[in-house]
Write a protein that holds these residues in place. Structure first.
Motif, PDB file in Angstrom:
ATOM      1  N   VAL A  28      15.117  -5.279   2.973  1.00  0.00           N
ATOM      2  CA  VAL A  28      14.962  -5.443   4.549  1.00  0.00           C
ATOM      3  C   VAL A  28      13.474  -5.861   4.799  1.00  0.00           C
ATOM      4  O   VAL A  28      12.595  -5.816   3.930  1.00  0.00           O
ATOM      5  N   ASP A  29      13.197  -6.206   6.242  1.00  0.00           N
ATOM      6  CA  ASP A  29      11.759  -6.367   6.394  1.00  0.00           C
ATOM      7  C   ASP A  29      10.862  -5.433   6.970  1.00  0.00           C
ATOM      8  O   ASP A  29       9.619  -5.788   7.186  1.00  0.00           O
ATOM      9  N   SER A  30      11.438  -4.290   7.025  1.00  0.00           N
ATOM     10  CA  SER A  30      10.680  -3.112   7.556  1.00  0.00           C
ATOM     11  C   SER A  30      10.303  -2.140   6.674  1.00  0.00           C
ATOM     12  O   SER A  30      11.356  -1.158   6.125  1.00  0.00           O
ATOM     13  N   PRO A  31       9.190  -2.207   5.967  1.00  0.00           N
ATOM     14  CA  PRO A  31       8.860  -1.083   5.057  1.00  0.00           C
ATOM     15  C   PRO A  31       8.729   0.202   5.503  1.00  0.00           C
ATOM     16  O   PRO A  31       8.466   0.401   6.615  1.00  0.00           O
ATOM     17  N   VAL A  32       8.986   1.436   4.934  1.00  0.00           N
ATOM     18  CA  VAL A  32       8.805   2.607   5.237  1.00  0.00           C
ATOM     19  C   VAL A  32       7.741   3.348   4.503  1.00  0.00           C
ATOM     20  O   VAL A  32       7.557   3.331   3.359  1.00  0.00           O
ATOM     21  N   LEU A  33       6.764   3.924   5.490  1.00  0.00           N
ATOM     22  CA  LEU A  33       5.668   4.612   4.702  1.00  0.00           C
ATOM     23  C   LEU A  33       5.871   6.244   4.896  1.00  0.00           C
ATOM     24  O   LEU A  33       6.031   6.583   5.719  1.00  0.00           O
ATOM     25  N   GLU A  75       6.159   8.261  -5.217  1.00  0.00           N
ATOM     26  CA  GLU A  75       7.302   8.896  -4.268  1.00  0.00           C
ATOM     27  C   GLU A  75       6.739   8.393  -2.848  1.00  0.00           C
ATOM     28  O   GLU A  75       7.434   8.960  -1.992  1.00  0.00           O
ATOM     29  N   GLU A  76       5.459   8.341  -2.798  1.00  0.00           N
ATOM     30  CA  GLU A  76       4.881   8.209  -1.343  1.00  0.00           C
ATOM     31  C   GLU A  76       5.245   7.242  -0.697  1.00  0.00           C
ATOM     32  O   GLU A  76       5.255   7.058   0.702  1.00  0.00           O
ATOM     33  N   TYR A  77       5.472   5.935  -1.203  1.00  0.00           N
ATOM     34  CA  TYR A  77       5.801   4.818  -0.556  1.00  0.00           C
ATOM     35  C   TYR A  77       7.206   4.132  -1.040  1.00  0.00           C
ATOM     36  O   TYR A  77       7.600   3.997  -2.000  1.00  0.00           O
ATOM     37  N   ASP A  78       8.103   4.308   0.049  1.00  0.00           N
ATOM     38  CA  ASP A  78       9.454   3.885   0.017  1.00  0.00           C
ATOM     39  C   ASP A  78       9.695   2.676   0.471  1.00  0.00           C
ATOM     40  O   ASP A  78       9.629   2.438   1.832  1.00  0.00           O
ATOM     41  N   LEU A  79       9.955   1.636  -0.281  1.00  0.00           N
ATOM     42  CA  LEU A  79      10.165   0.250   0.461  1.00  0.00           C
ATOM     43  C   LEU A  79      11.377  -0.485  -0.150  1.00  0.00           C
ATOM     44  O   LEU A  79      11.596  -0.651  -1.231  1.00  0.00           O
ATOM     45  N   PHE A 115       0.838  -1.326  -0.088  1.00  0.00           N
ATOM     46  CA  PHE A 115      -0.066  -0.096   0.060  1.00  0.00           C
ATOM     47  C   PHE A 115       0.797   1.128   0.007  1.00  0.00           C
ATOM     48  O   PHE A 115       1.852   1.426   0.864  1.00  0.00           O
ATOM     49  N   ARG A 116       0.468   2.159  -0.932  1.00  0.00           N
ATOM     50  CA  ARG A 116       1.201   3.540  -0.881  1.00  0.00           C
ATOM     51  C   ARG A 116       0.380   4.306   0.341  1.00  0.00           C
ATOM     52  O   ARG A 116      -0.746   4.041   0.740  1.00  0.00           O
TER      53      ARG A 116
END
Length: 660
Positions: free
Chosen positions: A458-463, A450-454, A401-402
């Protein structure tokens, strides 16, 4: 020079032409229907009358396009002006309303409205004047020349179209949604009675299109051809690609509808196989809604557009094609219906989308889940079974998800007050750390990509969210009563780091964000004081100053509310109207007894189930937590009462139950 006199049924106007010539009369087509139809005196110059200003039908004034010509024709009828008009002018009048385009325009008006043929009287009068002159041969010659020109133009257009078809590449041109889904398993679990009812509705639309000229046999064959979407039948890939290119390339909603309707007519005349694939049908509806959004079409114009028989036909075909549509097609159709009809139309259609979508939720991606949920929420249309599955599917693909999609999905669940347990659990698990959420200025939100940086390594996505998305997510958790969850803590802490120096009461988005922050903060203090999650003082002060503006919060008192308020006086109690409570406004209160009465109209309830919506439940919960007894007068209960005496008895009984 003698003065010119123009006579109407009630007034006589005299214009002096002694000093300077009289200018041509210019009529505004918007105002023209309100003017009395003048009977022109024979001294009125025909050239001046023919110079009347009127606008083209492209701007939506089709009923008044021929006003000037009608005035001439009626003037000729009543005042003998036929002798003064030139023959070519009379021939033009005789041709009025007889063209194929005019007939199609008259037939495409809103369903169930009587056809208004403004040009027929003018045409009849003009033909009578031509016959009186003995010039019928000239009229026949003019019609023959016009037919020849039209025939040459048709041949030329066919040649152009044939050349363009040769240049089409079979592999390109399809809309970048998903491919067609021809799996017959999609029909499993679908109510057969519903499908049969859908067929009968489509037959009714076909009958309307033919003005009752089609017999039952032809109508059934026509509907069968329109309902044949690939499957085991043959398809013409090139025709489908050409149609898709034409739909995508159309610049207005009307152009898209005209293209599709021409194909529908061609199918009725025997075009086989039909290029109206499920993909093209979904694309057509999506493009119609997209073009409406592009020009910010007014709501009333959208509703009028939706009531055209051609549009009703397209929606009927879309409902028949729905089981064959891909997940993206279902998403596009639901989104389009929400944008076109809003909360007023497509009640049965959204029930069908919910039923078919339920069997395909497993194929939905993040965008599909968000768009389908958002469509139902914006239409105030409850679908509990569908939302349970959307929550489960969203939990499975939560990493994809974004920020915009996640904010829209949570807003949809909160708006309809639907439980979202699996979705919220997955957010707590995947975004457990505070540094997995980042805030970004709205000015830097150039595009959603550019809203969702994954980082897949790594196992930890960044929102990464902007202030509007953070405010919407926080509000959704407050409505759902889930402010004790880990993901909400991270959202609130991230929101607390925002720089709000650019927050202004001049922008609706900023006012909405400030209102959400204030409301969530009040709920935290009242319902979760032990969490100690107070925002920064400067942030709270800025939000308070912006959120208090009345610029975008103008309240409109409905007739229902006025009627209830008027009867409250008859109860003999000391009511205070429009009482302010921590950012909320209560319709009427008894301050000494701490009783609050809320008059809830249609916007407080789901349109199909009558269940209170999320924002209404949040207000009730907050008022109750603040120590007030809340009495709700629902519009659906009020409408069942007859007369003031029954309504007053109902109010007294309702108040007695809450004050004892």
């Amino acid at each position: 020079m003698e003065p010119l006199t123009t006579t109407t049924t009630t007034h006589t106007y005299t214009y002096s032409l002694q000093r300077k010539p009289m200018k041509p009369l210019i009529l505004n087509p918007i105002c023209a229907p309100n003017l009395p139809l003048p009977k022109m005196a024979s001294g009125f110059c025909p050239k001046m009358v023919m110079g009347l200003g009127f606008m083209s039908n492209d701007k939506g004034f089709g009923r008044n396009v021929h006003l000037g010509l009608q005035i001439v024709a009626l003037g000729a009828k009543h005042d003998g002006m036929g002798e003064n008009l030139k023959l070519e002018d009379l021939i033009d009048l005789a041709d009025l309303g007889s063209s194929r385009q005019s007939r199609r325009r008259r037939k495409s008006r809103v369903l169930y409205d009587d056809d208004n043929d403004e040009g027929m009287e003018s045409r009849r009068v003009a033909i009578g004047a031509i016959e009186a002159r003995g010039s019928t041969q000239e009229l026949s010659r003019a019609e023959k020349i016009k037919k020849e020109k039209k025939k040459k133009k048709g041949k030329r257009m066919k040649m152009i179209k044939k050349e363009s078809v040769k240049k089409v590449d079979d592999e390109d041109g399809l809309d970048s949604d998903n491919e067609d889904n021809d799996d017959d398993s999609a029909w499993k679990g679908v109510d057969v009675e519903f499908i049969d009812d859908d067929i009968s509705r489509l037959e009714a639309m076909v009958s309307k299109m033919g003005d009752g000229m089609y017999d039952n046999k032809f109508m059934k064959e026509f509907v069968e051809r329109l309902s044949r979407f690939g499957g085991g039948g043959s398809t013409d890939r090139k025709k489908e690609i050409n149609l898709n290119k034409a739909i995508v390339g159309a610049q207005t909603a009307g152009c898209v509808l005209e293209i599709v309707y021409d194909v529908i007519v061609a199918v009725g005349k025997g075009l086989s196989p039909s290029p109206l694939s499920p993909l093209n049908i979904a694309t057509a509806l999506h493009r119609i809604a997209k073009n409406m959004e592009k020009v910010s079409m007014m709501r009333t114009h959208r509703l009028a557009f939706a009531r055209q028989r051609e549009m009703l036909m397209l929606v009927g075909i879309a409902m028949r094609a729905l089981p064959e549509c891909s997940a993206q097609g279902i998403s596009n159709i639901s989104w389009a219906l929400a944008k076109i009809g809003g909360e007023l139309l497509y009640l049965a259609e959204m029930d069908r989308v919910a039923k078919i979508g339920l069997s395909k939720v497993g194929e939905f991606n993040a965008q599909n889940v968000a768009n389908v949920a958002g469509a139902f929420a914006s239409m105030r249309h409850s679908a509990p079974d569908l939302f349970i599955e959307l929550s489960k599917q969203g939990a499975k693909i939560i990493r994809t998800f974004r920020a915009q999609e996640l904010a829209q999905l949570l807003w949809a669940f909160a708006s309809l007050n639907e439980p979202a347990g699996p979705l919220l659990d997955s957010l707590d698990d995947v975004f457990a750390l505070e540094d997995q959420l980042r805030c970004r200025s709205t000015d830097n939100a150039s595009n959603y990509g550019e809203e969702y940086d994954l980082d897949v390594s790594v196992d930890s996505p960044v929102l990464t969210c902007n202030q509007d998305q953070l405010g919407s997510i926080a509000w959704s958790y407050a409505v759902l009563g889930q402010m004790d969850r880990g993901f909400f803590f991270n959202v609130w802490k991230t929101l607390n780091r925002l720089e709000l120096h650019k927050l202004s009461n001049e922008y609706r988005e900023d006012v909405m964000f400030a209102t959400q922050v204030l409301l969530v903060n009040q709920c935290l203090k009242l319902e979760y004081p032990h969490h100690m999650l107070s925002p920064r003082s400067d942030l709270l002060d800025k939000a308070s100053s912006v959120g208090k503006t009345k610029r975008f919060n103008e309240t409109v008192t409905s007739s229902f509310q006025k009627e209830v308020t008027r009867l409250l006086i008859s109860t003999g109690l000391d009511w205070v109207r429009e009482y302010a409570l921590d950012g909320y406004t209560l319709d009427a209160v008894l301050v000494d007894r701490k009783v609050a009465l809320e008059i809830d109209g249609v916007t407080h309830f789901s349109r199909n189930s009558g269940v209170p919506l999320g924002h209404t439940m949040l207000k009730r919960r907050y008022v109750g937590a603040a120590g007030w007894k809340l009495v709700s007068v629902a519009h659906q209960d009020w409408e069942e009462l007859q007369g003031s005496s029954q309504q007053l008895d109902y109010l007294r009984k309702l108040l007695k139950d809450h004050m004892d």
